[in-house]
Design a protein around this motif. Sequence first.
Motif, mmCIF file in Angstrom:
data_model
loop_
_atom_site.group_PDB
_atom_site.id
_atom_site.type_symbol
_atom_site.label_atom_id
_atom_site.label_comp_id
_atom_site.label_asym_id
_atom_site.label_seq_id
_atom_site.Cartn_x
_atom_site.Cartn_y
_atom_site.Cartn_z
ATOM 1 N N THR A 108 56.563 -73.791 92.370
ATOM 2 C CA THR A 108 55.852 -72.448 92.468
ATOM 3 C C THR A 108 55.047 -71.458 92.079
ATOM 4 O O THR A 108 54.598 -70.380 92.196
ATOM 5 C CB THR A 108 57.442 -71.855 91.499
ATOM 6 N N VAL B 130 57.888 -61.169 93.936
ATOM 7 C CA VAL B 130 58.685 -62.239 94.033
ATOM 8 C C VAL B 130 59.159 -61.921 95.786
ATOM 9 O O VAL B 130 59.870 -62.866 96.678
ATOM 10 C CB VAL B 130 60.052 -60.401 94.031
ATOM 11 N N GLN B 131 58.467 -60.949 96.870
ATOM 12 C CA GLN B 131 58.961 -60.997 98.150
ATOM 13 C C GLN B 131 58.397 -61.329 98.399
ATOM 14 O O GLN B 131 58.523 -62.732 99.249
ATOM 15 C CB GLN B 131 58.396 -59.263 98.246
ATOM 16 N N LEU C 228 59.658 -64.881 98.276
ATOM 17 C CA LEU C 228 61.375 -64.800 99.045
ATOM 18 C C LEU C 228 60.845 -65.216 100.679
ATOM 19 O O LEU C 228 61.400 -65.635 100.916
ATOM 20 C CB LEU C 228 61.739 -63.755 98.910
ATOM 21 N N ARG C 229 59.373 -64.879 100.360
ATOM 22 C CA ARG C 229 59.083 -64.914 102.427
ATOM 23 C C ARG C 229 58.479 -66.075 102.459
ATOM 24 O O ARG C 229 58.768 -67.541 103.239
ATOM 25 C CB ARG C 229 57.862 -64.191 102.285
ATOM 26 N N ASP D 285 63.258 -70.720 100.025
ATOM 27 C CA ASP D 285 64.246 -70.656 100.254
ATOM 28 C C ASP D 285 64.786 -70.434 99.373
ATOM 29 O O ASP D 285 65.623 -71.456 97.790
ATOM 30 C CB ASP D 285 64.478 -72.149 100.795
ATOM 31 N N ASP E 144 66.746 -67.127 96.542
ATOM 32 C CA ASP E 144 67.441 -66.240 96.606
ATOM 33 C C ASP E 144 66.312 -64.694 95.705
ATOM 34 O O ASP E 144 65.644 -65.315 94.542
ATOM 35 C CB ASP E 144 68.949 -65.912 96.189
ATOM 36 N N GLU E 145 66.520 -63.548 95.332
ATOM 37 C CA GLU E 145 65.864 -62.887 94.505
ATOM 38 C C GLU E 145 66.120 -62.850 93.397
ATOM 39 O O GLU E 145 65.110 -62.426 92.858
ATOM 40 C CB GLU E 145 66.037 -60.777 95.181
ATOM 41 N N ALA F 79 64.254 -65.566 91.904
ATOM 42 C CA ALA F 79 62.486 -65.384 92.215
ATOM 43 C C ALA F 79 62.010 -64.329 91.215
ATOM 44 O O ALA F 79 60.967 -64.212 90.873
ATOM 45 C CB ALA F 79 62.049 -64.927 93.624
#
Length: 72
Positions: free
Chosen positions: A21, A39-40, A43-44, A47, A49-50, A53
């Motif tokens: 990450t 963050v977005q 997420l893309r 796998d 969750d927001e 992230a």
Amino acid sequence: MAVPVGSRTAELNGIIALNETAAFLWGFFQEEHTEEEAVQALLREFDVDEETAGRSVKRLVEQMAAEGLLEE
């Protein structure tokens, strides 16, 4: 893995080991982006969750700032 370059070389000894990450975010932040964009992107890409992230981005940005690795 990240290796200091330029003026940072004298200040940091060794290399910085990054998990998957952090390595993704390190590359992402080579261009100017907001934390929300990061963050977005997580997420893309993963796998996750927001909330997780968001914590990951916040933690990495804080660590990078503490090490003087951010440009303003």
